[in-house]
Scaffold this motif. Structure first.
Motif, PDB file in Angstrom:
ATOM      1  N   TRP A 108      47.770  29.440  21.208  1.00 26.41           N
ATOM      2  CA  TRP A 108      47.505  29.326  22.216  1.00 26.41           C
ATOM      3  C   TRP A 108      47.741  28.382  23.211  1.00 26.41           C
TER       4      TRP A 108
ATOM      5  N   LEU B  65      46.818  29.932  14.512  1.00 28.19           N
ATOM      6  CA  LEU B  65      46.050  30.090  15.145  1.00 28.19           C
ATOM      7  C   LEU B  65      46.045  29.533  16.509  1.00 28.19           C
TER       8      LEU B  65
ATOM      9  N   LEU C 133      48.655  38.037  14.908  1.00 29.08           N
ATOM     10  CA  LEU C 133      47.526  37.090  15.183  1.00 29.08           C
ATOM     11  C   LEU C 133      46.728  37.748  13.663  1.00 29.08           C
TER      12      LEU C 133
ATOM     13  N   THR D 234      40.759  37.160  21.643  1.00 29.70           N
ATOM     14  CA  THR D 234      41.711  37.334  21.796  1.00 29.70           C
ATOM     15  C   THR D 234      42.499  38.165  23.168  1.00 29.70           C
TER      16      THR D 234
END
Length: 479
Positions: A283, A279, A297, A322
């Motif tokens: 980002w 994850l 995701l 998120t």
């Protein structure tokens, strides 16, 4: 769906809990009316779970037992099935399966539904747990098992519990993954996935999952995935769940050693990571202006909302963090977030799923032992569906506002949305994307993407005191 939206848009609003009051024009959903609660055919009526009851035991959500609970369309055996399996699931009270939350616990989801669009008629493509749901999301297909590797904890029914006539029906780990446990069964899959279609059209993409980055590697390069996050009660929980990662079942899409991308610029493109990432890599790509066109995701285990080890409040932290971050990005003006679930966990839902695919194996039981509807000649078996109803929400500048769609859709409708948006064609080989309902009704492209962002508080799920005014997101530079 009933487990999260049974009484939407009406919440109990007890004191000292996050509150929810719907706008006057909020549409109703196909939920639990007072009549359905008072005169329910199950042994116990549906009942409200309070925010203090956010953490629950895990329900029975096996392929066969879910069919038994729906009992040929009568939808009246949830308590009996739960009672028979309570030792297996850890539920001391079999009536728990009838519980539902409202906008005082799943507050963020209710607020997203209020400001954006959701469906009350979307289903799992088949009955069963996480792995079939994850596979249907990316392949529209649960058939194609080529190899079965029994686990060290295998019982006499290990194979038939996981695979029936070449179709996966349970949660075996992927064989092409160093971090799969040797205790449960492992399988290999063959066939096309959405990756094959995107590769043909050079569409950038990636699967991003919490805990995918290994804690270390052994001397021979084998990955060790011991990264933990804090679960309910502050207990460290292994973040990475192998059977939640569908691309690791296919050799051509796997990253067995969990290798990192060679650079941030390579995220979403072909390199040693093979489009499978942690994850944190998502980002990093977003910060660098390199967000892939299609991104899946998956939360770390502690925040994935799975009853038994996670809960709706931990899930809310992941969802809100998120969405808030994406709504603050320059890419937001071109983005659609689809919130979807891999299975129902076996919770009660009053709506009998549409019958779209029959099956006749010893694992089927919807219409009696070995029977799920009518089967078609040559159809792959072990794919009884549609399965239970699931929440589905769209958050986007282009989503309709305060809208409920009643179109019949399923998990592969997301797959079809990707295929149609990038003109990819269909997967074929009896993939469910061919028959999937479209998500178009959830969007309105005529208003130029003017649905405003909604920033929420990740703890309460209520609107944040600080909202980004419409128009402050900077346009993305031309590619």
């Amino acid at each position: 769906f009933d487990h999260y939206f049974a009484t939407y848009p009406k919440a109990a609003n007890p004191l000292n809990q996050p509150s929810f009051t719907a706008a006057p024009d909020t549409p109703a959903v196909n939920g639990l009316t007072p009549e359905r609660i008072a005169h329910n055919p199950n042994l116990a009526p549906p009942f409200r779970l309070d925010r203090a009851q956010a953490h629950t035991c895990d329900m029975d959500h096996e392929y066969t037992d879910e069919q038994r609970a729906y009992n040929g369309g009568r939808v009246d055996k949830f308590v009996e099935v739960s009672r028979e399996r309570k030792g297996y699931t850890g539920c001391k009270d079999p009536n728990t399966v009838m519980g539902f939350y409202d906008g005082n616990t799943v507050t963020a989801l209710w607020n997203y539904a209020q400001h954006y669009a959701m469906s009350d008629n979307s289903y799992g493509s088949v009955f069963g747990p996480s792995t079939p749901g994850a596979l249907n999301l990316v392949a529209g297909q649960t058939h194609g098992v080529t190899d079965f590797i029994a686990g060290t904890s295998a019982s006499g029914r290990d194979r038939e519990m996981n695979v029936v006539e070449g179709t996966v029906i349970y949660d075996p780990d992927p064989a092409f993954d160093d971090c799969s446990s040797i205790k449960p069964a492992r399988i290999k899959m063959q066939g096309r996935t959405i990756r094959d279609l995107m590769k043909e059209k050079n569409v950038s993409w990636g699967w991003f999952q919490g805990g995918f980055r290994p804690s270390s590697h052994e001397a021979d390069g084998k990955a060790i995935c011991d990264v933990t996050t804090l679960a309910y009660g502050g207990v460290p929980l292994r973040a990475y769940v192998p059977h939640h990662e569908p691309f690791q079942y296919f050799e051509q899409t796997s990253n067995p050693h969990h290798l990192p991308p060679t650079s941030t610029a390579a995220i979403g493109h072909d390199d040693q990571a093979n489009h499978q990432y942690d994850l944190d890599d998502f980002w990093s790509a977003l910060k660098a202006g390199n967000m892939p066109a299609v991104s899946f995701l998956k939360a770390p285990a502690a925040q994935d909302g799975h009853a038994g080890y996670s809960d709706p409040l931990d899930e809310q932290m992941f969802l809100v963090d998120t969405v808030n971050r994406l709504q603050s990005a320059r890419e937001w003006k071109d983005t659609a977030i689809l919130i979807a679930y891999d299975d129902s966990d076996g919770w009660y839902d009053h709506q009998m799923p549409p019958r779209r695919m029959g099956s006749a194996t010893k694992a089927d039981a919807l219409d009696g032992p070995g029977v799920c509807g009518k089967t078609s000649p040559g159809a792959y078996q072990g794919r009884c569906g549609y399965g239970p109803r699931l929440p589905l929400l769209v958050i986007s500048p282009y989503s309709k506002a305060n809208f409920v769609d009643h179109t019949i859709t399923d998990q592969t409708s997301i797959l079809r949305f990707i295929e149609d948006n990038w003109h990819l064609g269909r997967i074929g080989n009896q993939s469910f994307d061919e028959m999937a309902g479209r998500l178009d009704a959830l969007f309105d492209f005529s208003h130029g993407g003017s649905t405003p962002p909604l920033r929420l508080d990740s703890f309460t799920g209520e609107p944040s005191a600080i909202q980004s005014p419409q128009g402050t997101i900077q346009p993305r530079a031309a590619d």
